[in-house]
Design an enzyme around this catalytic site. Structure first.
Site, short mmCIF file in Angstrom:
data_model
loop_
_atom_site.label_atom_id
_atom_site.label_comp_id
_atom_site.label_asym_id
_atom_site.label_seq_id
_atom_site.Cartn_x
_atom_site.Cartn_y
_atom_site.Cartn_z
N HIS A 31 0.71 -1.05 -0.03
CA HIS A 31 0.07 -0.06 0.05
C HIS A 31 0.80 1.34 -0.06
CE1 HIS A 31 -4.11 1.59 1.10
NE2 HIS A 31 -3.04 2.81 0.97
N HIS A 33 1.35 4.94 -2.13
CA HIS A 33 0.63 5.76 -3.41
C HIS A 33 2.00 6.52 -4.11
CE1 HIS A 33 -3.73 5.67 -2.14
NE2 HIS A 33 -3.13 5.26 -1.10
N GLY A 192 -9.83 8.16 -1.80
CA GLY A 192 -10.29 9.47 -1.48
C GLY A 192 -11.31 9.33 -0.35
N HIS A 219 -9.76 0.93 -0.25
CA HIS A 219 -9.59 1.67 1.16
C HIS A 219 -10.96 1.56 1.84
CE1 HIS A 219 -6.16 3.53 -0.99
NE2 HIS A 219 -6.06 4.30 0.00
N GLU A 222 -10.78 3.15 7.31
CA GLU A 222 -9.85 4.33 7.78
C GLU A 222 -10.60 5.74 8.35
OE1 GLU A 222 -6.01 6.74 5.59
OE2 GLU A 222 -7.54 5.97 4.42
N ASP A 319 2.10 3.86 2.83
CA ASP A 319 0.92 4.79 2.33
C ASP A 319 1.50 5.70 1.61
OD1 ASP A 319 -1.96 5.38 2.03
OD2 ASP A 319 -2.07 6.37 3.96
#
Length: 377
Positions: A31, A33, A192, A219, A222, A319
Site C-alpha cells: 500500500h 501511493h 479518496g 480503501h 480508515e 501509504d
C-alpha cells in the site's frame, strides 16, 4: 506470540532488530501511493520549472511542510496536501521520472516487490489520456527496475489503478486496468474521501471487475468504521482491505471474574480474521489521519498489536512516504521499538504481505522463498 528481547532502533542511526539492520531485510510493499511517494527535492525542482507556487524555499523545508500539513488529524486534511504533488505529475516525462525514482527508493529500502497505486484520472490536466499516463508510469517502473538491477538489487513493481470515490469514472478506470493486465497492472482500488462516498456507488465497476476475475483492494476502515469494510467485502468483493484498522471497532474487550481479559469478535471481525483477509495497515499514516483516534494518539495506542496477537493477517505499509516522512524500514523500526517485535515477527509481516500480493501463485511462492532465505541469512 511470545516477545523476545529486541534492540531498539533509532531514526538517527541504522534501525536494528536484534543485531540485524532492518533495511537489509527483504520486504514487500502493498500500500504505497505514487502521488504520495515523491522525493521532496523532485517536487521542488519540477514545481519551479512549472511556476507552481511553493510553500517553502528549499526541498528540506518543503518536506517538513508536507509532514506537518498532513498531520492535522483527519483524512480530508491529509489529502489536501496532494494538490501540490499532482500539479507536477501532468506530463509523460514527469510521470516516468517520478515512477523511476519511486522504484529506486523502494529498492534502496530493501523492498523486493512492491505494488504502487495511483489514480490515472487525476493526471490528465496536461492533455494526457489515462492510457498514456499508465504507459508513462509503466515506462518509469521498468527504468527503475533496470537501474536497481544494475545496482545489485532485484526488485519488481506492479501497478494498482485507483478510481476516486467522489468521482464517476470508476468503470472507465476498471476497464483500463483490465486492458493493462498483461502490461504491469495487477489490481484495482477505490480511494479518496470515505465518508459519504460508499463503495456501493461504484457497484457497476466492481461487478465488471468480478466478471473479469480481476483483483481488488479497496480503501476502507480508515475514515469510517466496520460498515465501510463490510461494504468493501460484500459490494466490492475486495481481496484485501486498504488500511482496515477500524475493524478493531468490531472487537469487544471483556474482563472475566478471574481478572483475565478476553476479546469478543463481531461477525465481521471474525470473518476477516478467519478468512485471513489481509489488512494493509499503515501505522504512521493512521495516526496522522485520525484513523486510530478512538484508541489514542500514539503508536502504542494503535490496535496493530491487538490485531496481530488475535491472528489477523496484518501487513505493514507506508501509504504515503512523502506526507509521513517515512519508509518501510522506519515503519518496521517503530513497531519494533513500540511493541518489542523481533526478527520472527518482522518475517511474519513480510510473509503475510507476500502471500497477499496480486501476483500469480507461482510468483508468490518465489517471493515467499526469497523472504525466507533473506531472513535466514
Amino acid at each position: 506470540m511470545s516477545r523476545r528481547t529486541s534492540s531498539r532502533g533509532s531514526s538517527r542511526r541504522e534501525a536494528m532488530v536484534g543485531n540485524v539492520p532492518i533495511r537489509s531485510l527483504p520486504k514487500v510493499s502493498l500500500h504505497d501511493h505514487l502521488d504520495g511517494g515523491l522525493r521532496a527535492s523532485t517536487v521542488f525542482e519540477l514545481a519551479q520549472e512549472l511556476d507552481v507556487p511553493l510553500p517553502a524555499d528549499n526541498p528540506r523545508a518543503l518536506g517538513e511542510w508536507f509532514a506537518e500539513s498532513a498531520s492535522k488529524g483527519t483524512l480530508e486534511e491529509y489529502l489536501d496536501t496532494f494538490h501540490l504533488t499532482l500539479a507536477v505529475m501532468q506530463t509523460a516525462d514527469n510521470l516516468t521520472r517520478i515512477a523511476r525514482e519511486f522504484v529506486e527508493d523502494l529498492a534502496n529500502d530493501g523492498v523486493i516487490y512492491g505494488e504502487v497505486r495511483w489514480a490515472p484520472e487525476l493526471h490528465t490536466d496536461g492533455g494526457l489520456t489515462m492510457a498514456e499516463a499508465v504507459q508513462a508510469v509503466q515506462d518509469g517502473i521498468e527504468e527503475g527496475e533496470d537501474a536497481a538491477d544494475e545496482a545489485g538489487h532485484a526488485i519488481r513493481v506492479s501497478q494498482i489503478l485507483t478510481a476516486m470515490r467522489q468521482a464517476n469514472r470508476s468503470l472507465e478506470v476498471a476497464k483500463l486496468a483490465v486492458d493493462f493486465r498483461e502490461d504491469g497492472v495487477v489490481g484495482f482500488d477505490l480511494a479518496g474521501p470515505e465518508q459519504g462516498f460508499p463503495v456501493s456507488r461504484h457497484a457497476e465497476a466492481l461487478s465488471y471487475l468480478a466478471g473479469e476475475f480481476f483483483p481488488v483492494s479497496l480503501h476502507a476502515g480508515e475514515a469510517e468504521g466496520p460498515e465501510s469494510i463490510r461494504d468493501a467485502l460484500i459490494t466490492g468483493r475486495a481481496l484485501r482491505i486498504g488500511h482496515g484498522v477500524r475493524i478493531a471497532e468490531d472487537l469487544e474487550t471483556i474482563e472475566t471474574e478471574d481478572d483475565e481479559v478476553r476479546v469478543r469478535f463481531g461477525d465481521l471481525a471474525r470473518w476477516v480474521r478467519d478468512r485471513e483477509i489481509p489488512l494493509e495497515l499503515s501505522p504512521s499514516s493512521n495516526l496522522q489521519t485520525g484513523a486510530t483516534a478512538a484508541w489514542g494518539a500514539s503508536l502504542e495506542d494503535h490496535p496493530f498489536d491487538l490485531l496481530y496477537q488475535l491472528g489477523f493477517c496484518v501487513t505493514v505499509n507506508t501509504d504515503n512516504r512523502l506526507m509521513s516522512r517515512t519508509t518501510l524500514t522506519r515503519e518496521l523500526s517503530q513497531l519494533v521499538e513500540t511493541f518489542e517485535y523481533d526478527l520472527d515477527d518482522l518475517e511474519q509481516f513480510q510473509l503475510n504481505a507476500a502471500a497477499a500480493t496480486f501476483l500469480p501463485v507461482e510468483l508468490r511462492e518465489e517471493l515467499i522463498d526469497l523472504i525466507t532465505e533473506g531472513f535466514n541469512r
